[in-house]
Design a protein around this motif. Structure first.
Motif, short mmCIF file in Angstrom:
data_model
loop_
_atom_site.label_atom_id
_atom_site.label_comp_id
_atom_site.label_asym_id
_atom_site.label_seq_id
_atom_site.Cartn_x
_atom_site.Cartn_y
_atom_site.Cartn_z
N ILE A 72 0.85 -1.45 -0.06
CA ILE A 72 -0.03 0.11 0.07
C ILE A 72 0.94 1.24 -0.04
O ILE A 72 0.42 2.23 -0.80
CB ILE A 72 -1.03 -0.34 1.31
N ALA A 73 1.75 1.21 0.88
CA ALA A 73 2.84 2.44 0.84
C ALA A 73 3.54 2.50 -0.61
O ALA A 73 3.65 3.82 -0.92
CB ALA A 73 3.69 2.17 1.85
N ILE A 74 3.91 1.56 -1.10
CA ILE A 74 4.51 1.94 -2.66
C ILE A 74 3.52 2.35 -3.68
O ILE A 74 3.76 3.31 -4.25
CB ILE A 74 5.25 0.53 -2.98
N SER A 75 2.28 1.75 -3.46
CA SER A 75 1.41 2.14 -4.42
C SER A 75 0.97 3.54 -4.25
O SER A 75 0.65 4.41 -5.11
CB SER A 75 0.07 0.99 -4.58
N ALA A 76 0.78 3.90 -2.86
CA ALA A 76 0.52 5.17 -2.59
C ALA A 76 1.57 6.04 -3.04
O ALA A 76 1.25 7.52 -3.49
CB ALA A 76 0.19 5.50 -1.07
N ALA A 77 2.62 6.04 -2.65
CA ALA A 77 3.61 7.05 -3.23
C ALA A 77 4.00 7.14 -4.73
O ALA A 77 3.91 8.21 -5.26
CB ALA A 77 5.06 6.22 -2.76
N ILE A 78 3.70 5.98 -5.33
CA ILE A 78 3.56 6.10 -6.82
C ILE A 78 2.31 6.90 -7.29
O ILE A 78 2.13 7.84 -8.35
CB ILE A 78 3.59 4.58 -7.60
N ALA A 79 1.36 6.74 -6.62
CA ALA A 79 -0.21 7.46 -7.13
C ALA A 79 0.06 8.97 -6.68
O ALA A 79 -0.36 9.79 -7.66
CB ALA A 79 -1.32 6.86 -6.22
N LEU A 129 -3.48 6.75 -14.59
CA LEU A 129 -2.44 5.68 -14.04
C LEU A 129 -2.54 5.98 -12.40
O LEU A 129 -2.19 4.83 -11.85
CB LEU A 129 -1.14 6.15 -14.51
N ALA A 130 -2.48 7.10 -11.84
CA ALA A 130 -2.45 7.23 -10.56
C ALA A 130 -3.66 6.52 -9.69
O ALA A 130 -3.29 5.78 -8.72
CB ALA A 130 -2.58 8.82 -9.97
N LEU A 131 -4.87 6.78 -10.18
CA LEU A 131 -5.80 5.95 -9.52
C LEU A 131 -5.75 4.44 -9.89
O LEU A 131 -6.02 3.72 -8.81
CB LEU A 131 -7.29 6.47 -9.93
N THR A 132 -5.37 3.98 -11.00
CA THR A 132 -5.07 2.57 -11.18
C THR A 132 -4.00 1.91 -10.32
O THR A 132 -4.28 0.87 -9.81
CB THR A 132 -4.78 2.36 -12.78
N VAL A 133 -2.88 2.61 -10.26
CA VAL A 133 -2.08 2.10 -9.23
C VAL A 133 -2.32 2.14 -7.87
O VAL A 133 -2.05 0.92 -7.12
CB VAL A 133 -0.53 3.06 -9.47
N LEU A 134 -3.12 2.96 -7.48
CA LEU A 134 -3.50 3.24 -6.15
C LEU A 134 -4.62 2.03 -5.93
O LEU A 134 -4.41 1.35 -4.82
CB LEU A 134 -4.14 4.37 -5.68
N THR A 135 -5.39 1.80 -6.78
CA THR A 135 -6.36 0.54 -6.61
C THR A 135 -5.82 -0.64 -6.64
O THR A 135 -6.04 -1.42 -5.99
CB THR A 135 -7.30 0.62 -7.95
N ILE A 136 -4.76 -0.86 -7.77
CA ILE A 136 -4.09 -2.12 -7.75
C ILE A 136 -3.35 -2.74 -6.46
O ILE A 136 -3.45 -3.51 -5.96
CB ILE A 136 -3.07 -2.38 -8.88
N GLY A 137 -2.74 -1.54 -5.77
CA GLY A 137 -2.12 -1.78 -4.65
C GLY A 137 -3.04 -1.91 -3.53
O GLY A 137 -2.88 -3.00 -2.52
N PHE A 138 -4.13 -1.36 -3.44
CA PHE A 138 -4.97 -1.97 -2.28
C PHE A 138 -5.44 -3.12 -2.77
O PHE A 138 -5.64 -4.11 -1.42
CB PHE A 138 -6.27 -0.96 -2.30
#
Length: 173
Positions: free
Chosen positions: A69-76, A152-161
């Protein structure tokens, strides 16, 4: 009298043409506002998520799901920032500027700009061309990249969750 009617009809058509291209430009500006609003929401949610998960990680709660989650949030967060302000390299490549573009206005004195607007207002074809160029530039060099990064930001965050929840569920079994 017949000549006046013809000129009046031509003027209406000219006004209608300008209204159409003005409406198209307004639609694109509205789209930019929507994309930026989505990017701001994603940025806010990702920023809060990143802050919370980093706090957990720094306190020793380093589980795989929290790290994901932390990594996906940072990328988002990064992608959301790029959606709000795409790199100039991407957004202005090979861009022919219309006279409505802020840098085209800023480069001229008031007198030069006023003369150019006056000249433009006398030539409907050039006016339509400049409106079209401004709309094209917004779509090709701004909206496209803003939408791409926001998506992409929303997609990365969603995939991370989703990946984090999947890890938690399978770890429990």
């Amino acid at each position: 009298c017949m000549e006046e009617k013809k000129q009046e009809g031509d003027a209406m058509r000219t006004g209608d043409k300008i209204k159409v291209v003005g409406d198209i430009l307004k639609k694109q500006l509205d789209l930019i506002r929507q994309v930026e609003m989505r990017a701001n929401i994603t940025l806010g949610f990702s920023g809060v998520t990143l802050t919370y998960t980093l706090n957990l990680l720094l306190k020793g709660g380093a589980s795989t799901s929290i790290t994901v989650i932390a990594i996906s949030a940072a990328i988002a967060v990064l992608l959301s920032l790029l959606a709000l302000k795409p790199p100039k390299l991407l957004s202005s490549r090979h861009q022919q500027q219309s006279i409505f573009y802020h840098t085209a206005i800023a480069r001229k004195s008031f007198e030069e700009y006023a003369a150019e607007v006056k000249r433009l207002s006398a030539d409907i074809d050039q006016t339509l061309r400049q409106y079209s160029l401004e709309t094209y530039n917004l779509v090709k060099h701004s909206i496209y990249f803003k939408k791409m990064f926001a998506h992409l930001a929303l997609t990365v965050l969603t995939i991370g969750f989703l990946l984090s929840v999947t890890l938690i569920l399978f770890k429990g079994f």
